[in-house]
Design a protein around this motif. Structure first.
Motif: not given
Length: 400
Positions: A77-93
């Motif tokens: 898993r990337p060393s960034v907060p999970q919530w940020l990864v979830a937001v990026l996926h919601l934004l299609q990024l």
């Protein structure tokens, strides 16, 4: 002979990964440009189709990416907060984020040399997932868009520069195939003759399919909206009956089967382990009959004075082209498949054979937790052998 070792990730692979990321961004820009051109040209329906295909592909790809990240080992898993990864996926990024994260790990592997073996394993894991996501994108977006583009060209008698986009589909398929093969110790590298035949039989099978679907849409534009769901449903039921076990839970597994059914609308894709001969005969027989009916319906309604009469020889050559593809596939598996090299070499020396089995062995990595078991399971399905070895994998949770 010792089993071939997995290819190492180096500067060339890093450059190719960067080019692939740039191509993904460029592909998105081209899609937007095509949709804008259709809208400005007074064809809002085509613009909506392009954007719709883009949206479906993006949502499915982001969903897979997020589900896989959640099930991946913590070390992946990337060393960034999970919530940020979830937001990026919601934004299609999310897929772009995956690509950039892989480039960061690849740079570390190539130049920093920190914990090299572990980083090599991590990079292999990330690369395989990205290859699979690109495969899904190819058949959910690029291949349907290529069919739509051919339909527009035939309708308007004007060729668009963006038709070269279809070349990306063939390249992605080759990358995915090589990615799957990298898991199997007993799979030898392809010779250039085998590579050419492999590429040609795939090309000769998929091109007639795209052509007849585009011509069928040219004849009755709205009929594809009936034909595709019916064939997709048949493929979905067929995949379900084969009992796939690719995802971790029943809901995502249904999504996987739905995407595979789209792939099967255009091209062969094996999803079950074991011998594929009878499944292949059933699939190609079904597609051959379906494509023939589409071609005959167009030829039947074709008027001798029609402006598209020049396509009659091309349509007539579609069936021989498909049969040639099948013949090349038989040739490949009978005479050019790398497994034949193993059979011809016979038994191993006593030292080489010690501890070996007759079945497939997966590559042993220094960090077992970083083995991409999703792709292992798929590799077993795509490249069957005489017997099943090891225990059945369940998406990253089972032990080797």
């Amino acid at each position: 002979l010792p089993p071939p070792m997995a290819p190492r990730f180096g500067p060339l692979q890093l450059a190719l990964a960067a080019a692939g990321t740039a191509a993904a961004v460029l592909d998105l820009c081209v899609d937007g440009w095509m949709a804008a051109r259709y809208a400005w040209g007074g064809q809002p329906g085509l613009a909506a189709l392009v954007l719709g295909l883009l949206a479906i592909s993006s949502v499915a790809t982001q969903a897979y990416s997020w589900l896989w990240l959640r099930s991946d080992p913590p070390a992946l898993r990337p060393s960034v907060p999970q919530w940020l990864v979830a937001v990026l996926h919601l934004l299609q990024l999310g897929f772009l984020f995956r690509c950039l994260h892989a480039l960061r790990v690849g740079w570390k592997v190539c130049w920093e040399r920190a914990e090299e073996e572990e980083e090599q394993s991590r990079m292999a894991f990330l690369s395989h997932d990205i290859s699979m996501l690109r495969l899904f994108e190819t058949f959910l977006e690029n291949t349907p868009q290529l069919t739509l583009l051919l339909y527009v060209i035939l309708q308007t008698d004007k060729a668009e520069p963006s038709q070269g986009e279809g070349a990306g589909g063939a390249w992605t398929g080759q990358t995915r195939w090589a990615s799957l093969r990298s898991f199997l110790q007993d799979k030898y590298e392809l010779s250039w003759q085998s590579s050419i035949v492999y590429f040609l039989w795939n090309l000769f099978l998929i091109c007639p399919r795209i052509l007849v679907v585009a011509l069928f849409a040219l004849l009755w534009p709205y009929s594809v909206a009936v034909h595709f769901p019916l064939v997709w449903l048949a493929m979905f039921l067929w995949v379900s009956l084969q009992g796939t076990d690719f995802m971790e839970s029943p809901g995502p597994e249904q999504l996987y089967r739905a995407v595979v059914a789209v792939i099967l609308y255009f091209s062969w894709f094996n999803v079950a382990q074991g011998r594929t001969l009878y499944r292949s005969i059933i699939y190609h027989g079904f597609i051959l009959v379906d494509s023939t009916l589409l071609a005959l319906s167009w030829l039947w309604c074709q008027s001798p004075s029609d402006e598209h009469s020049y396509l009659v020889p091309l349509v007539s050559a579609a069936l021989p082209c498909y049969l040639l593809g099948l013949a090349l596939r038989v040739t490949y598996y009978k005479w050019l498949h790398p497994n034949l090299q193993i059979q011809q070499e016979g038994s191993y020396d006593v030292v080489d054979a010690k501890g070996r089995t007759d079945g497939v062995e997966f590559r042993s990595l220094s960090v077992p937790d970083l083995v991409n078991r999703r792709m292992q399971w798929l590799a077993q399905a795509q490249f069957p052998v005489s017997r099943t070895v090891g225990q059945r994998f369940r998406n990253g949770a089972a032990a080797l």
